[in-house]
Design a protein around this motif. Structure first.
Motif, short mmCIF file in Angstrom:
data_model
loop_
_atom_site.label_atom_id
_atom_site.label_comp_id
_atom_site.label_asym_id
_atom_site.label_seq_id
_atom_site.Cartn_x
_atom_site.Cartn_y
_atom_site.Cartn_z
N UNK A 1 2.42 3.62 2.86
CA UNK A 1 1.43 4.15 3.80
C UNK A 1 1.54 3.48 5.17
N UNK A 2 2.05 2.26 5.19
CA UNK A 2 2.14 1.52 6.46
C UNK A 2 3.39 1.87 7.25
N UNK A 3 4.55 1.82 6.59
CA UNK A 3 5.82 2.02 7.29
C UNK A 3 6.37 3.42 7.19
N UNK A 4 5.93 4.16 6.18
CA UNK A 4 6.50 5.48 5.94
C UNK A 4 7.81 5.45 5.19
N UNK A 5 8.27 4.26 4.77
CA UNK A 5 9.52 4.15 4.04
C UNK A 5 9.41 4.82 2.67
N UNK B 1 0.86 -1.18 0.00
CA UNK B 1 0.00 0.00 0.00
C UNK B 1 0.90 1.23 0.00
N UNK B 2 0.90 2.00 -1.09
CA UNK B 2 1.84 3.09 -1.23
C UNK B 2 1.20 4.29 -1.93
N UNK B 3 1.86 5.43 -1.79
CA UNK B 3 1.41 6.67 -2.42
C UNK B 3 2.49 7.19 -3.34
N UNK B 4 2.11 7.50 -4.58
CA UNK B 4 3.07 8.03 -5.54
C UNK B 4 3.30 9.51 -5.29
N UNK B 5 4.57 9.90 -5.29
CA UNK B 5 4.93 11.30 -5.17
C UNK B 5 5.23 11.92 -6.52
N UNK B 6 6.08 12.93 -6.54
CA UNK B 6 6.36 13.64 -7.78
C UNK B 6 7.28 12.82 -8.69
N UNK B 7 7.15 13.04 -9.98
CA UNK B 7 8.00 12.39 -10.97
C UNK B 7 9.38 13.02 -10.95
#
Length: 335
Positions: A23-27, A2-8
């Motif tokens: 989203x879980x670990x903040x890595x 489960x992750x969030x995409x940031x800027x390219x």
């Protein structure tokens, strides 16, 4: 995951690299993405990276397929490299790196190659922009051209190609060693290993010459290059043998970047050769296109320190007799 995409942070014709966060670990990690229908090279890279586990290879973090803007996207998650690429470090060095840093980075690349070769993998595109720095440690990245030893496909960057590769004969472990030598020249001189781009491919293939060794290197460094850049691939040292060369011995493992404000990008305008900013510092083409470019463009005036060309495999081009014919057609003198 489960992750969030940031800027390219890098992009090309069919792929993009983004910063991402779990989203879980903040890595924080990096995601290389391509439309699923155009992701064959990226999927091949995923299969290779998923089988590798070495501190000298960029870390694999997984993959998934997402739906974005009504299109299926293949995502490859990899280790975040906050220090950028080796090419970044070379540019920050202002025309070449100190020999202590060159030795440290070269040792890391050689260890990575030794690991890959022990597993039967040829990288096929070793160069500064495909080596990432994590805490000062050099890690081999970009496996878009990689293959199993013995496969007939040929790919890579012409200015870093071994003679046998430029002739279209073979691309084995020894070709990676030649490219390592070219990368040492890149680190020491701050520029590409060959000076005249217009005739370079033919010169590499048929002249029987090696690139000129940088005068700034010590005699030990030049001896190391002489083991990497032997024209006959059967006489080149292996990565394992190179690790026993005194040039790579007794190295202090301190942080070698020497730059507290190093960039946070995971790549040098792209972690892999086809992922680039719009400036087109890196381009892909087959050998037919390369020779047409030689004929129709003042290619010798380009800044080849940054304008690498990468040829991916599977182009089905005859690199041998056709290369010689085109060289002679352009008036290049070959020994």
């Amino acid at each position: 995951m489960d992750w969030t995409r940031g800027h390219i942070i890098g992009h090309g014709a069919s792929a993009a690299v983004s910063i991402a966060i779990s989203r879980l670990s903040g890595d924080v990690f990096a995601v290389k993405s391509a439309e699923l229908s155009r992701s064959e090279s990226l999927q091949r890279e995923q299969r290779i990276l998923s089988c590798l586990d070495s501190p000298h290879i960029i870390g694999y973090r997984g993959f998934d397929i997402s739906v974005e803007n009504s299109r299926a996207v293949f995502n490859l998650m990899i280790e975040h490299a906050p220090d950028g690429s080796l090419s970044d470090a070379i540019r920050r060095g202002g025309g070449g790196l100190p020999e202590a840093a060159i030795r440290g980075y070269t040792q890391g690349i050689a260890k990575g190659l030794d690991y890959l070769h022990s597993r039967g993998i040829v990288h096929c595109d070793i160069k500064g922009s495909n080596v990432l720095l994590v805490g000062g440690a050099a890690k081999i990245a970009d496996f878009g051209c990689a293959k199993a030893a013995g496969e007939s496909a040929i790919g890579g960057t012409p200015l870093f190609m071994a003679p046998e590769v430029a002739r279209g004969e073979e691309q084995g472990f020894a070709a990676d060693v030649w490219a390592l030598g070219c990368t040492v020249i890149e680190m020491a001189s701050g520029r590409s290993p060959w000076p005249n781009a217009a005739e370079t491919l033919c010169r590499i293939a048929y002249s029987g010459e090696a690139p000129e060794f940088p005068a700034s290197l010590s005699e030990m460094g030049k001896d190391f290059l002489s083991k990497c850049l032997r024209v006959d691939p059967r006489k080149r040292w292996t990565a394992e043998e190179l690790l026993r060369h005194p040039f790579l011995g007794d190295i202090q493992h301190e942080k070698l970047t020497g730059d507290s404000d190093s960039p946070t990008s995971i790549l040098d305008r792209g972690i892999w050769s086809s992922v680039e900013e719009p400036s087109h510092d890196s381009i892909e083409m087959n050998f037919e296109d390369f020779f047409e470019l030689c004929k129709n463009s003042r290619i010798d005036k380009w800044d080849w320190t940054e304008r690498w060309m990468t040829i991916r495999d599977g182009e089905n081009v005859d690199f041998g007799s056709e290369s010689r014919f085109r060289c002679e057609e352009q008036g290049f003198l070959l020994s």
